[in-house]
Design a protein around this motif. Structure first.
Motif, mmCIF file in Angstrom:
data_model
loop_
_atom_site.group_PDB
_atom_site.id
_atom_site.type_symbol
_atom_site.label_atom_id
_atom_site.label_comp_id
_atom_site.label_asym_id
_atom_site.label_seq_id
_atom_site.Cartn_x
_atom_site.Cartn_y
_atom_site.Cartn_z
ATOM 1 N N GLN A 88 0.823 -1.207 0.000
ATOM 2 C CA GLN A 88 0.000 0.000 0.000
ATOM 3 C C GLN A 88 0.857 1.256 0.000
ATOM 4 O OE1 GLN A 88 -3.601 -2.135 2.555
ATOM 5 N NE2 GLN A 88 -2.784 -0.210 3.291
ATOM 6 N N LEU A 89 1.952 1.220 0.714
ATOM 7 C CA LEU A 89 2.818 2.396 0.781
ATOM 8 C C LEU A 89 3.598 2.612 -0.507
ATOM 9 C CD1 LEU A 89 4.211 2.068 4.422
ATOM 10 C CD2 LEU A 89 2.401 3.589 3.605
ATOM 11 N N ARG A 90 3.769 1.573 -1.314
ATOM 12 C CA ARG A 90 4.479 1.709 -2.590
ATOM 13 C C ARG A 90 3.550 2.107 -3.745
ATOM 14 N NH1 ARG A 90 9.445 2.189 -0.799
ATOM 15 N NH2 ARG A 90 10.561 0.274 -0.312
ATOM 16 N N GLU A 91 2.255 2.201 -3.493
ATOM 17 C CA GLU A 91 1.348 2.646 -4.550
ATOM 18 C C GLU A 91 1.702 4.079 -4.964
ATOM 19 O OE1 GLU A 91 -2.521 2.257 -2.920
ATOM 20 O OE2 GLU A 91 -2.540 0.059 -2.984
ATOM 21 N N THR A 92 1.518 4.382 -6.235
ATOM 22 C CA THR A 92 1.908 5.699 -6.749
ATOM 23 C C THR A 92 0.854 6.752 -6.427
ATOM 24 O OG1 THR A 92 0.909 5.189 -8.899
ATOM 25 C CG2 THR A 92 3.252 4.695 -8.623
ATOM 26 N N ARG A 93 1.328 7.971 -6.259
ATOM 27 C CA ARG A 93 0.469 9.136 -6.063
ATOM 28 C C ARG A 93 0.834 10.174 -7.127
ATOM 29 N NH1 ARG A 93 -1.433 5.738 -3.391
ATOM 30 N NH2 ARG A 93 -2.019 5.778 -1.164
ATOM 31 N N THR A 94 -0.107 11.038 -7.457
ATOM 32 C CA THR A 94 0.117 11.992 -8.545
ATOM 33 C C THR A 94 1.266 12.946 -8.250
ATOM 34 O OG1 THR A 94 -1.592 13.442 -7.608
ATOM 35 C CG2 THR A 94 -2.269 11.902 -9.334
ATOM 36 N N TRP A 95 1.522 13.232 -6.974
ATOM 37 C CA TRP A 95 2.561 14.209 -6.624
ATOM 38 C C TRP A 95 3.950 13.580 -6.483
ATOM 39 C CZ3 TRP A 95 -1.625 13.160 -3.324
ATOM 40 C CH2 TRP A 95 -1.350 12.310 -2.257
ATOM 41 N N ASN A 152 -8.698 -1.482 2.263
ATOM 42 C CA ASN A 152 -7.461 -1.328 3.031
ATOM 43 C C ASN A 152 -7.122 -2.688 3.633
ATOM 44 O OD1 ASN A 152 -5.461 -0.724 5.044
ATOM 45 N ND2 ASN A 152 -6.128 1.414 5.029
ATOM 46 N N ARG A 153 -6.291 -3.456 2.914
ATOM 47 C CA ARG A 153 -6.005 -4.832 3.312
ATOM 48 C C ARG A 153 -5.253 -4.900 4.641
ATOM 49 N NH1 ARG A 153 -5.258 -5.356 -2.455
ATOM 50 N NH2 ARG A 153 -7.312 -5.828 -3.310
ATOM 51 N N ALA A 154 -4.320 -3.973 4.850
ATOM 52 C CA ALA A 154 -3.540 -3.992 6.081
ATOM 53 C C ALA A 154 -4.439 -3.792 7.302
ATOM 54 C CB ALA A 154 -2.461 -2.914 6.031
ATOM 55 N N THR A 155 -5.388 -2.871 7.213
ATOM 56 C CA THR A 155 -6.309 -2.622 8.320
ATOM 57 C C THR A 155 -7.144 -3.855 8.634
ATOM 58 O OG1 THR A 155 -6.441 -0.257 7.841
ATOM 59 C CG2 THR A 155 -8.253 -1.215 9.083
ATOM 60 N N GLN A 156 -7.642 -4.521 7.594
ATOM 61 C CA GLN A 156 -8.484 -5.698 7.807
ATOM 62 C C GLN A 156 -7.695 -6.880 8.359
ATOM 63 O OE1 GLN A 156 -11.684 -5.287 7.748
ATOM 64 N NE2 GLN A 156 -11.291 -3.181 7.064
ATOM 65 N N LEU A 157 -6.429 -6.971 8.011
ATOM 66 C CA LEU A 157 -5.583 -8.019 8.593
ATOM 67 C C LEU A 157 -5.384 -7.789 10.082
ATOM 68 C CD1 LEU A 157 -3.010 -8.424 5.706
ATOM 69 C CD2 LEU A 157 -4.348 -10.299 6.715
ATOM 70 N N MET A 158 -5.217 -6.536 10.475
ATOM 71 C CA MET A 158 -5.079 -6.247 11.896
ATOM 72 C C MET A 158 -6.404 -6.483 12.620
ATOM 73 S SD MET A 158 -2.706 -5.678 13.964
ATOM 74 C CE MET A 158 -1.478 -5.472 12.669
ATOM 75 N N ALA A 159 -7.516 -6.224 11.938
ATOM 76 C CA ALA A 159 -8.827 -6.522 12.523
ATOM 77 C C ALA A 159 -9.002 -8.031 12.709
ATOM 78 C CB ALA A 159 -9.934 -5.961 11.631
ATOM 79 N N SER A 160 -8.476 -8.808 11.780
ATOM 80 C CA SER A 160 -8.533 -10.268 11.912
ATOM 81 C C SER A 160 -7.682 -10.739 13.087
ATOM 82 C CB SER A 160 -8.050 -10.933 10.622
ATOM 83 O OG SER A 160 -8.917 -10.655 9.539
ATOM 84 N N GLN A 161 -6.552 -10.080 13.295
ATOM 85 C CA GLN A 161 -5.729 -10.405 14.459
ATOM 86 C C GLN A 161 -6.505 -10.147 15.748
ATOM 87 O OE1 GLN A 161 -3.246 -12.231 13.773
ATOM 88 N NE2 GLN A 161 -1.339 -11.044 13.764
#
Length: 334
Positions: free
Chosen positions: A120-127, A172-181
């Motif tokens: 998620q952090l490596r996804e590109t942004r316009t800026w 937001n996959r990372a958030t849902q993984l932490m919710a699963s934890q």
């Protein structure tokens, strides 16, 4: 992250070769026109020097802000390293005697969280800058792991098929993984596998992970303010355009009364290039650090850190076939 002693002079030359080319052209045009008789093109150097002072201040401010963003990002991942180790041994020692399978499951899910977060952090942004010609060309010297593989392929190594499909269906996959934890932890508490104190300890670690994820997302999704970025660009461009005009008369009269009379005008090209290159490169250095998760050679090495955490936590479970650490390529490690 550059893991070498320093960026070499050749690396800087290659990285800035495009700017060197067009800065040379901008310095040459007024010099040639002045030589051909357009002497009215010469501007007083004093106003340009004042403009240079303003540019130096705003470029310095930008570089300081860029470094602050980079250093904060490194602190966030430093906290994730420490909290992951604490989470690992607290979970292992609290739960393994009653349910070692759940310990393994939660360890694997933590590796999946690290993986989803870095993707998620490596996804590109316009800026961001990685798609510009200057940065894209330099990026050929190293690999960006998140662009060489897919998230679903990586997560297959850690999650069951049903959980994988569930996580991939979320935004937001990372958030849902932490919710699963958190859900798995609550089930262990409800089944009496951990006591109140252990539940509180482990839950506090999950909260820390969520907090650090949010901090990283804040840096990723909130750019260096566009008003500061824009005014820096415009003032720098004006300064670069005016510098060659302000030095014309000074270099033309430099050789008066010497054997170089009439020739010193041409010194305007290399010296204007040198001055403008310094300012432009300082600005480029700031741009190279302002987005610490985009995949530039100055980024926080989140892939390497994630792999280090996985190795440490697998080692806690006495696993034998540990994954290989991420190593640098041409002194760049991500």
């Amino acid at each position: 992250m550059h893991s070498g002693k320093r960026f070499g002079a050749r690396e800087f030359a290659v990285w800035t070769k495009r700017s060197i080319l067009w800065l040379t052209v901008l310095s040459s045009i007024p010099t040639i026109l002045y030589f051909l008789g357009c002497t009215f093109l010469s501007f007083p150097w004093q106003p340009i020097a004042i403009m240079g002072t303003a540019v130096a201040f705003i470029v310095g401010f930008k570089n300081n802000a860029s470094y602050s963003r980079l250093w904060e990002a490194r602190q966030i991942y430093g906290a994730i390293i420490n909290d992951s180790r604490s989470f690992g041994y607290i979970l292992r020692d609290s739960l393994s005697s009653k349910n070692s399978g759940k310990v393994k499951e939660m360890f694997l899910r933590h590796y999946a969280w690290l993986t989803a977060l870095r993707f998620q952090l490596r996804e590109t942004r316009t800026w961001e800058n990685m798609d510009t010609a200057q940065f894209d060309e330099y990026a050929r010297k190293y690999d960006i792991p998140e662009r060489l593989s897919k998230l679903d392929e990586e997560l297959k190594n850690y999650l069951s098929e049903s959980e994988l499909q569930y996580i991939l269906s979320k935004k937001n996959r990372a958030t849902q993984l932490m919710a699963s934890q958190s859900r798995a932890l609550s089930e262990a508490y409800a089944n009496g596998e951990i006591n109140d104190f252990q539940w509180t300890q482990i839950n506090q670690q999950l909260i820390k992970f969520t907090d650090n994820q949010g901090k990283a997302e804040r840096i990723k999704n909130f750019p260096y303010p566009r008003n500061f970025s824009s005014i820096t660009t415009y003032l720098l461009l004006l300064f670069i355009l005016f510098v060659p005009f302000g030095l014309l008369k000074e270099f033309d009269k430099l050789g008066d009364g010497t054997v170089l009379e009439g020739l010193t005008l041409w010194f305007n090209i290399p010296f204007s290039l040198l001055v403008t290159w310094c300012f432009h490169t300082l600005d480029s250095v700031g741009e190279a650090s302002v987005n610490p998760f985009e995949g530039s050679p100055n980024d926080v090495p989140i892939t390497q850190i994630s792999r280090t955490i996985e190795i440490d936590m697998r080692d806690m479970l006495d696993e034998e076939n540990l994954p290989a650490p991420i190593t640098a390529k041409n002194n760049i490690v991500l």
